[in-house]
Motif scaffolding. Sequence first.
Motif, PDB file in Angstrom:
ATOM      1  N   ALA A 123      43.204  79.650  40.309  1.00 29.94           N
ATOM      2  CA  ALA A 123      42.794  79.989  39.027  1.00 29.94           C
ATOM      3  C   ALA A 123      42.614  79.468  37.684  1.00 29.94           C
ATOM      4  CB  ALA A 123      43.992  81.326  38.711  1.00 29.94           C
ATOM      5  N   GLU A 124      42.881  78.235  38.107  1.00 31.22           N
ATOM      6  CA  GLU A 124      42.763  77.021  36.719  1.00 31.22           C
ATOM      7  C   GLU A 124      41.710  76.497  36.927  1.00 31.22           C
ATOM      8  OE1 GLU A 124      47.000  75.526  35.885  1.00 31.22           O
ATOM      9  OE2 GLU A 124      46.921  75.943  37.884  1.00 31.22           O
ATOM     10  N   PHE A 125      40.590  76.941  37.791  1.00 31.59           N
ATOM     11  CA  PHE A 125      39.360  76.085  38.085  1.00 31.59           C
ATOM     12  C   PHE A 125      38.518  77.239  37.829  1.00 31.59           C
ATOM     13  CE2 PHE A 125      42.688  73.445  39.833  1.00 31.59           C
ATOM     14  CZ  PHE A 125      42.353  72.221  39.696  1.00 31.59           C
ATOM     15  N   ASN A 126      37.100  76.639  37.550  1.00 28.71           N
ATOM     16  CA  ASN A 126      36.031  77.653  37.599  1.00 28.71           C
ATOM     17  C   ASN A 126      35.244  77.459  38.549  1.00 28.71           C
ATOM     18  OD1 ASN A 126      36.118  75.919  34.427  1.00 28.71           O
ATOM     19  ND2 ASN A 126      35.733  78.080  34.433  1.00 28.71           N
ATOM     20  N   ASP A 127      35.365  76.483  39.671  1.00 28.13           N
ATOM     21  CA  ASP A 127      34.282  76.805  40.942  1.00 28.13           C
ATOM     22  C   ASP A 127      35.304  76.096  41.891  1.00 28.13           C
ATOM     23  OD1 ASP A 127      34.404  73.705  40.791  1.00 28.13           O
ATOM     24  OD2 ASP A 127      32.650  73.972  39.383  1.00 28.13           O
ATOM     25  N   GLU A 128      34.699  75.994  43.257  1.00 26.67           N
ATOM     26  CA  GLU A 128      35.358  75.643  44.418  1.00 26.67           C
ATOM     27  C   GLU A 128      34.989  74.209  44.819  1.00 26.67           C
ATOM     28  OE1 GLU A 128      37.151  77.243  47.108  1.00 26.67           O
ATOM     29  OE2 GLU A 128      37.528  78.941  45.956  1.00 26.67           O
ATOM     30  N   LYS A 129      34.322  73.549  43.935  1.00 26.35           N
ATOM     31  CA  LYS A 129      33.874  72.024  44.105  1.00 26.35           C
ATOM     32  C   LYS A 129      34.704  71.115  44.913  1.00 26.35           C
ATOM     33  CE  LYS A 129      30.180  69.152  41.901  1.00 26.35           C
ATOM     34  NZ  LYS A 129      30.050  68.657  40.816  1.00 26.35           N
ATOM     35  N   TYR A 130      34.420  70.810  46.063  1.00 26.51           N
ATOM     36  CA  TYR A 130      35.165  69.675  46.841  1.00 26.51           C
ATOM     37  C   TYR A 130      36.362  69.907  47.215  1.00 26.51           C
ATOM     38  CZ  TYR A 130      30.885  66.948  46.392  1.00 26.51           C
ATOM     39  OH  TYR A 130      29.813  66.446  46.716  1.00 26.51           O
ATOM     40  N   LYS A 131      36.893  71.510  47.210  1.00 25.34           N
ATOM     41  CA  LYS A 131      38.106  71.948  47.605  1.00 25.34           C
ATOM     42  C   LYS A 131      39.337  71.099  47.471  1.00 25.34           C
ATOM     43  CE  LYS A 131      36.551  75.700  49.689  1.00 25.34           C
ATOM     44  NZ  LYS A 131      35.090  75.760  49.088  1.00 25.34           N
ATOM     45  N   PRO A 132      39.801  70.767  46.124  1.00 26.73           N
ATOM     46  CA  PRO A 132      40.916  69.921  45.894  1.00 26.73           C
ATOM     47  C   PRO A 132      42.438  70.803  46.610  1.00 26.73           C
ATOM     48  CG  PRO A 132      40.465  71.208  43.986  1.00 26.73           C
ATOM     49  CD  PRO A 132      39.378  71.375  44.781  1.00 26.73           C
ATOM     50  N   THR A 133      43.150  69.997  46.958  1.00 25.94           N
ATOM     51  CA  THR A 133      44.475  70.548  47.384  1.00 25.94           C
ATOM     52  C   THR A 133      45.577  69.655  46.592  1.00 25.94           C
ATOM     53  OG1 THR A 133      44.622  68.988  49.244  1.00 25.94           O
ATOM     54  CG2 THR A 133      43.706  71.198  49.750  1.00 25.94           C
ATOM     55  N   PHE A 134      46.829  70.559  46.525  1.00 24.94           N
ATOM     56  CA  PHE A 134      47.840  69.734  45.661  1.00 24.94           C
ATOM     57  C   PHE A 134      49.203  69.905  46.336  1.00 24.94           C
ATOM     58  CE2 PHE A 134      44.628  71.940  42.905  1.00 24.94           C
ATOM     59  CZ  PHE A 134      43.881  70.657  42.570  1.00 24.94           C
ATOM     60  N   ALA A 135      50.027  68.824  46.192  1.00 26.34           N
ATOM     61  CA  ALA A 135      51.307  68.645  46.430  1.00 26.34           C
ATOM     62  C   ALA A 135      51.967  68.481  44.986  1.00 26.34           C
ATOM     63  CB  ALA A 135      51.761  67.974  47.645  1.00 26.34           C
ATOM     64  N   PRO A 136      53.272  69.223  44.606  1.00 24.08           N
ATOM     65  CA  PRO A 136      53.814  69.009  43.377  1.00 24.08           C
ATOM     66  C   PRO A 136      54.202  67.366  43.192  1.00 24.08           C
ATOM     67  CG  PRO A 136      54.287  71.010  44.367  1.00 24.08           C
ATOM     68  CD  PRO A 136      53.749  70.214  45.345  1.00 24.08           C
ATOM     69  N   LEU A 137      54.029  67.144  41.840  1.00 23.74           N
ATOM     70  CA  LEU A 137      54.706  65.886  41.489  1.00 23.74           C
ATOM     71  C   LEU A 137      56.171  65.983  41.029  1.00 23.74           C
ATOM     72  CD1 LEU A 137      51.640  64.307  39.307  1.00 23.74           C
ATOM     73  CD2 LEU A 137      52.128  64.176  41.895  1.00 23.74           C
ATOM     74  N   ALA A 138      56.720  67.198  40.894  1.00 23.73           N
ATOM     75  CA  ALA A 138      57.724  67.555  40.449  1.00 23.73           C
ATOM     76  C   ALA A 138      58.619  68.590  41.271  1.00 23.73           C
ATOM     77  CB  ALA A 138      57.886  67.968  39.109  1.00 23.73           C
ATOM     78  N   TYR A 139      59.889  68.271  41.609  1.00 19.49           N
ATOM     79  CA  TYR A 139      60.589  69.218  42.536  1.00 19.49           C
ATOM     80  C   TYR A 139      62.084  69.493  41.974  1.00 19.49           C
ATOM     81  CZ  TYR A 139      56.965  68.144  45.852  1.00 19.49           C
ATOM     82  OH  TYR A 139      55.808  68.021  46.658  1.00 19.49           O
ATOM     83  N   SER A 140      62.613  70.401  42.772  1.00 19.72           N
ATOM     84  CA  SER A 140      64.106  71.043  42.179  1.00 19.72           C
ATOM     85  C   SER A 140      64.962  69.791  42.472  1.00 19.72           C
ATOM     86  CB  SER A 140      64.401  72.062  42.938  1.00 19.72           C
ATOM     87  OG  SER A 140      64.384  71.989  44.216  1.00 19.72           O
ATOM     88  N   GLY A 141      66.086  69.629  41.972  1.00 20.59           N
ATOM     89  CA  GLY A 141      66.964  68.505  42.218  1.00 20.59           C
ATOM     90  C   GLY A 141      66.504  67.294  41.319  1.00 20.59           C
ATOM     91  N   GLN A 142      65.265  66.941  40.974  1.00 18.46           N
ATOM     92  CA  GLN A 142      64.853  65.726  40.044  1.00 18.46           C
ATOM     93  C   GLN A 142      65.264  65.880  38.771  1.00 18.46           C
ATOM     94  OE1 GLN A 142      60.490  65.489  41.633  1.00 18.46           O
ATOM     95  NE2 GLN A 142      61.273  63.487  42.121  1.00 18.46           N
ATOM     96  N   THR A 143      65.472  64.617  38.229  1.00 15.51           N
ATOM     97  CA  THR A 143      65.959  64.507  36.767  1.00 15.51           C
ATOM     98  C   THR A 143      64.661  64.220  35.868  1.00 15.51           C
ATOM     99  OG1 THR A 143      68.098  63.683  37.316  1.00 15.51           O
ATOM    100  CG2 THR A 143      67.100  63.380  35.088  1.00 15.51           C
ATOM    101  N   VAL A 144      64.558  65.175  34.775  1.00 13.57           N
ATOM    102  CA  VAL A 144      63.390  64.900  33.879  1.00 13.57           C
ATOM    103  C   VAL A 144      64.308  64.170  32.561  1.00 13.57           C
ATOM    104  CG1 VAL A 144      62.031  66.053  32.296  1.00 13.57           C
ATOM    105  CG2 VAL A 144      62.348  66.979  34.499  1.00 13.57           C
ATOM    106  N   SER A 145      63.695  63.146  32.055  1.00 10.70           N
ATOM    107  CA  SER A 145      64.244  62.665  30.998  1.00 10.70           C
ATOM    108  C   SER A 145      63.066  62.063  29.913  1.00 10.70           C
ATOM    109  CB  SER A 145      64.881  61.060  31.440  1.00 10.70           C
ATOM    110  OG  SER A 145      63.993  60.298  31.885  1.00 10.70           O
ATOM    111  N   ALA A 146      63.424  62.376  28.747  1.00 13.91           N
ATOM    112  CA  ALA A 146      62.165  62.006  27.674  1.00 13.91           C
ATOM    113  C   ALA A 146      62.902  61.441  26.513  1.00 13.91           C
ATOM    114  CB  ALA A 146      61.709  63.573  27.477  1.00 13.91           C
ATOM    115  N   LYS A 147      61.952  60.715  25.730  1.00 10.92           N
ATOM    116  CA  LYS A 147      62.470  60.203  24.477  1.00 10.92           C
ATOM    117  C   LYS A 147      61.734  60.943  23.324  1.00 10.92           C
ATOM    118  CE  LYS A 147      64.856  56.627  26.245  1.00 10.92           C
ATOM    119  NZ  LYS A 147      66.469  56.709  26.247  1.00 10.92           N
ATOM    120  N   ILE A 148      62.208  61.766  22.591  1.00  6.40           N
ATOM    121  CA  ILE A 148      61.592  62.636  21.445  1.00  6.40           C
ATOM    122  C   ILE A 148      62.123  62.191  20.065  1.00  6.40           C
ATOM    123  CG2 ILE A 148      61.174  65.022  20.870  1.00  6.40           C
ATOM    124  CD1 ILE A 148      61.159  65.932  23.723  1.00  6.40           C
ATOM    125  N   TYR A 149      61.259  61.927  19.508  1.00  7.98           N
ATOM    126  CA  TYR A 149      61.389  61.740  17.845  1.00  7.98           C
ATOM    127  C   TYR A 149      61.003  62.972  17.149  1.00  7.98           C
ATOM    128  CZ  TYR A 149      61.750  59.183  13.411  1.00  7.98           C
ATOM    129  OH  TYR A 149      62.126  58.848  12.167  1.00  7.98           O
TER     130      TYR A 149
END
Length: 703
Positions: free
Chosen positions: A424-450
Motif C-alpha cells: 500500500a505504500e507504493f504507487n505501482d508494482e514495478k520490479y516486485k520488491p520484497t522485504f524482510a524487516p530490519l527490526a524484530y522483537s527482542g532487539q534493543t533500540v538506542s538513541a542519542k537525543i538532544y
Amino acid sequence: MIPENYVESVYAGFIGMNIGIRLGAPIEPVAWTYERIRDVYGDIRDYVKPYTTFAADDDANGPVFFIRALYDDAADRELEPEDVGRAWLNYAREGIGMFWWGGEDISTEHRAYVNLRKGIPAPKSGSIEVNGEEMAEQIGGQIFIDSWGLLFPGRAEKAAEYAEKAASVSHDGNGLYGARFMAACIAKAFDAASVDEIISEGLRMIPADSTYARVVRAVQDFHRDHPEDFRDCRQYLEEHWGYDKYTGVCHIIPNAGVCVLALLYGDGDFARTVEIASMCGWDTDCNAGNVGSILGVYSGLAGIPDHYRKPINDFIVASSVSGYLNLVDFPTFARELALLGYRLNGETAPQDLVERVKPGEVSFDFDLPGSTHGFRTSNPFKTPVVRHSVQQTYGGRGALEIVFDRLVEGDSSKIYYKPFYRRAEFNDEKYKPTFAPLAYSGQTVSAKIYADQWEGEPIRLTPYVRNTYNREEVLLSPATPENGKWNDIEWVIPDTDGAMIDEIGWILESPSPLANRAIGRLFIGQFRITGEAKYTIDFAKQAKEFGSVTPFSHHRGVWELRDGTLWGKAEGDASSYSGNYYADDTEVEAVITPVSGDSHCLIVRAQGVMRHYLAGFDGPNAVSFIKQEFGAKRLITARYDWEHGQAYHFKLKAQKDHFTLFINGENVLECKDSAFGHGMFGFGCLEDGELHIREVQVRTSVS
C-alpha cells in the motif's frame, strides 16, 4: 590515491543516480515519446510524479547487487566475468524482480539469465556469438555499471575493465563499450576539471572506430557548432542515430547519444543534466540515472538541489532475493561501497569509516552532509521541519533536526523509521520488491537525543512500534528528555505476536496548555537497533504482496496463504527466504507437513539462491544436511521414517560451524561445515513436491 572526500563523493554519486532514475521512470517509452514528454511536461524542472514510495528499478538493482561478486567470489583476487554471472544467479529470483523479464527472445537480461541457468558461463552468456548482435547491444550494457565507476576514483582504466567484465554477462560489442565509457566517466568525475574532460576520458577507454565512439564524437561536434538548444541536438540524433537505425527493444547507441547530449548541454549543472536526459525521451530512467551518477560525483552533494534530494530521503527499495538487503539506506550503502573501494585500490581505509560500517545492524549517525537515513514524521503541521543539521552533533558532523511547533495537550507527531514496507505504500508494482524487516522483537533500540525546548511544558517521547497487521501502535514507557543536553534513550522492541513491525520510533507530545505551548527542537545524533532477535511468524497475519508472501522472497515454485498456513508447491527446486542476511547463530522452528514429493527442508545461512544450507526430508525414510553451493552436496544423511500428510515439528540450530536438526524433539542429524558463516533462513526443496508450513519461530544474532 583515494580522494579525501571519497565517501561523500560516492554518496553524492549514488544519490545522483537515483534522482535520475526517479525523474526519468514515469516518462519511459513506449507510451511516452519525445514529443509527448515535450508537449505534456514542457521544460522539466522537478519530478513529474509525486511517488508515495518509489518502487524498485532495474537501473538501481544492478549497481546494488552485481558488485556483491566482490564479497562472494572475488574477495581476494581480480574480478572475472564468471564472478558477476554467479551474482546474477545467486541474487535474482527467477522470473521476477532484479531486471526486466520480457521474454528470452526480447529481453537481453532474461536471455543471459537463461543462458547462465543452462550452464553457459559468462562472458559467453552475453556474447554476440550466442545471442546475436542486436540483442547483445541493447542498453543494459551501461545501465548496471555505476558502482564500478564509484569503486575506482580517478582510475578510469580499472573502472572500465571491471565494468566490461560485469557487462559481459549479458552484453557484447557496443554494449561493452557503453559499460567502459560510463564507468570511466564516473571514475574521472572524481578529479575532472570539466565535463569535456570527463567525456574525453570515457572516449579514451573505447575503440576510436566503434559506433559508440562515433556517436559520442558526433554529439560533441554538433554541440560545438550549436551550443544553444539541446532540442536541436535531439532532432539531429533522431535523424542520424535514432531507434529506426538501431533495432531491438532499447539499443545502446541512440541512448549513448542522449547521455552525451545531456552532459554537454547540462554544462556541469546537476539538475539541468538529468532534466535534459529525461526530456530527450528514449530510455529516460537509464539515461538520467547514468548522467546523474556522473554529475553527482562531479558536482558533489552541494550541487544537488534540495527539491530533488529531499523526496529521496536517503532510501530506495530493491528487488533481489534478500528482503533484508532490499531496504537500501544511502549513507550505509555509500560507506560499504567506499570501504570496498579502499580494499580494491590497495589502500587502508580510515578507522572512522571502518567503525561506522556495521553489517547486520541498523546504525545511523547522520554524519554525512544532508543525511536523514529515511526518518519521517507523521504530522507536518506540528513538526514542520525535518532536516539534517550541524547545530548539534554527537560523534560526527551532524544530527537529524526536528522542529516542533506549539504543541498543546492532545497534539502529537510520530518521529519514526520504517524497517519494513507494505504494498500500500507504493504507487505501482514495478520490479516486485520484497522485504524482510530490519527490526524484530527482542532487539534493543538506542538513541542519542538532544532536547532544545524554548517554551512550554516539557515534552514527552513515548517509544512505539507499529504492528503492520492491525496497524496498531504498541506503546512503551514514555521518557521526558532533559533539556539542553544529550539524552540516552534505550528500550527493547516488544513482541508483536507473529506480525511484522513497519514503524519504529517515538510519539512526541507535551501537556502544555494553550497559554504556554511547547515549541523547540529535537536532535537525533545516533539511532541503533542491535541485539538478538526472537520472533514468530503467524501466517494468518501475513499477506501476499508483490508476488510473495510477507516477509519472504520466493525463488521458483508457487507460494500461497491458505487458512493461516504457507503452502509451497514446486516443479523442480524452489526456495523461500527471510530474515537478517548477516545473521550468524540461528534457531529456526516450524511445523511442516509434507504433502507430496520427497524433498522438504528448512534453510539456514542463506547468502542467496545458490549459497545456503538445507536440512530435512530428503527421499523416502531419510533426512539429510545439504550444502547448496551452485550445486547440491549432501554432507550427511540418516534414516528417518516419515510420511506424507503428517505434521512434523522441525527445529534447526546453527551455532558457528555446528548444525543440529531436531524433528518432534528428537536429535536426528548433526553436521559441521564452515562454508557459510551467516545468512537468511527459509524453506526449500530440491525436486517436485508440495508442503505446508505454520508456527514459525526464529531466533538470530549478529556477531
